[in-house]
Design an enzyme around this catalytic site. Structure first.
Site, PDB file in Angstrom:
ATOM      1  N   GLY A  47      35.965  37.752  40.760  1.00  0.00           N
ATOM      2  CA  GLY A  47      36.074  38.457  42.036  1.00  0.00           C
ATOM      3  C   GLY A  47      34.900  39.333  42.426  1.00  0.00           C
ATOM      4  O   GLY A  47      34.643  39.532  43.609  1.00  0.00           O
ATOM      5  N   ASP A 106      43.991  47.791  41.692  1.00  0.00           N
ATOM      6  CA  ASP A 106      45.326  47.725  42.268  1.00  0.00           C
ATOM      7  C   ASP A 106      46.264  48.555  41.379  1.00  0.00           C
ATOM      8  O   ASP A 106      46.323  49.777  41.508  1.00  0.00           O
ATOM      9  CB  ASP A 106      45.695  46.237  42.348  1.00  0.00           C
ATOM     10  CG  ASP A 106      46.992  45.957  43.063  1.00  0.00           C
ATOM     11  OD1 ASP A 106      47.385  46.738  43.928  1.00  0.00           O
ATOM     12  OD2 ASP A 106      47.622  44.925  42.746  1.00  0.00           O
TER      13      ASP A 106
END
Ligand code: 5GP
Ligand code: MG
Length: 187
Positions: A47, A106
């Protein structure tokens, strides 16, 4: 600016991202300038691949670059608990300053295991530079190592986002912006 049909809304455009990346790079360059200890920038694959590529080109210091991979997500949109390190560093980070570059924090599970792992390998400090931060979803409070600092690009609202390196089922990573994926795509 055209956007993919499966993107509900663009949150940050290519220009906004690039402006913010330049600011982060200049902050990092100021903070580590003149450090007698080598600096290693570690990207969390896959990512962070675009973010790290862009940020290292704007950091005006000698830095080494390496990647690490942690698996937590399957092909869904919810984290699956404690991640596993599935591909480790090539560089010896013992006694060095590590700047971990992430796409998004997150729950904090991935980051906290990566930080402990880097600490175990003897890093003299571990800083974190994440493009996006979703503080509303935090479950684990990670602790930086040594004089480590926390850098973040943008605070992200609680949506599943894709683009600029971030995927859904390995797609959308090549979008130059960050956007909200239409929920129909994953429901
Ligand atoms: P955490 O362990 O903090 O829950 O999750 C961290 C990883 O989950 C991130 O590095 C990222 O790969 C993935 N992730 C978390 N939120 C999102 C999101 O909104 N979109 C995408 N594509 N990946 C996410
Ligand atoms: Mg990640």
């Amino acid at each position: 600016m055209g956007s993919d049909a499966n993107i509900e809304r663009v949150l940050w455009t290519e220009e906004e991202i690039s402006g913010r990346v330049a600011e982060l790079a200049s902050q990092i360059s100021d903070d580590f300038r003149g450090s007698p200890v080598p600096v290693v920038v570690v990207g969390v694959a896959t990512g962070a691949f675009l973010f790290i590529a862009d940020i290292v080109r704007k950091i005006t210091l000698p830095v080494a670059v390496d990647f690490i991979r942690a698996e937590s997500y399957g092909s869904g949109t919810e984290s699956s608990g404690v991640p596993r390190i599935s591909s480790d560093l090539k560089i010896d980070i013992g006694g060095k300053h590590v700047i971990l570059v992430e796409d998004i924090v997150d729950t904090g599970n991935t980051l906290s295991s990566l930080i402990s792992h880097l600490e175990t390998k003897g890093a003299s400090s571990v800083s974190v530079c994440t493009l996006l931060d979703k503080p509303a979803r935090r479950q684990v409070h990670f602790k930086l190592v040594g004089e480590g600092k926390f850098y973040r690009g943008f605070e992200c609202p609680d949506y599943f986002v894709v683009g600029y390196g971030m995927d859904y089922d390995e797609l959308y990573r090549n979008l130059p912006y960050v956007g909200v994926l239409r929920p129909e795509v994953y429901k």
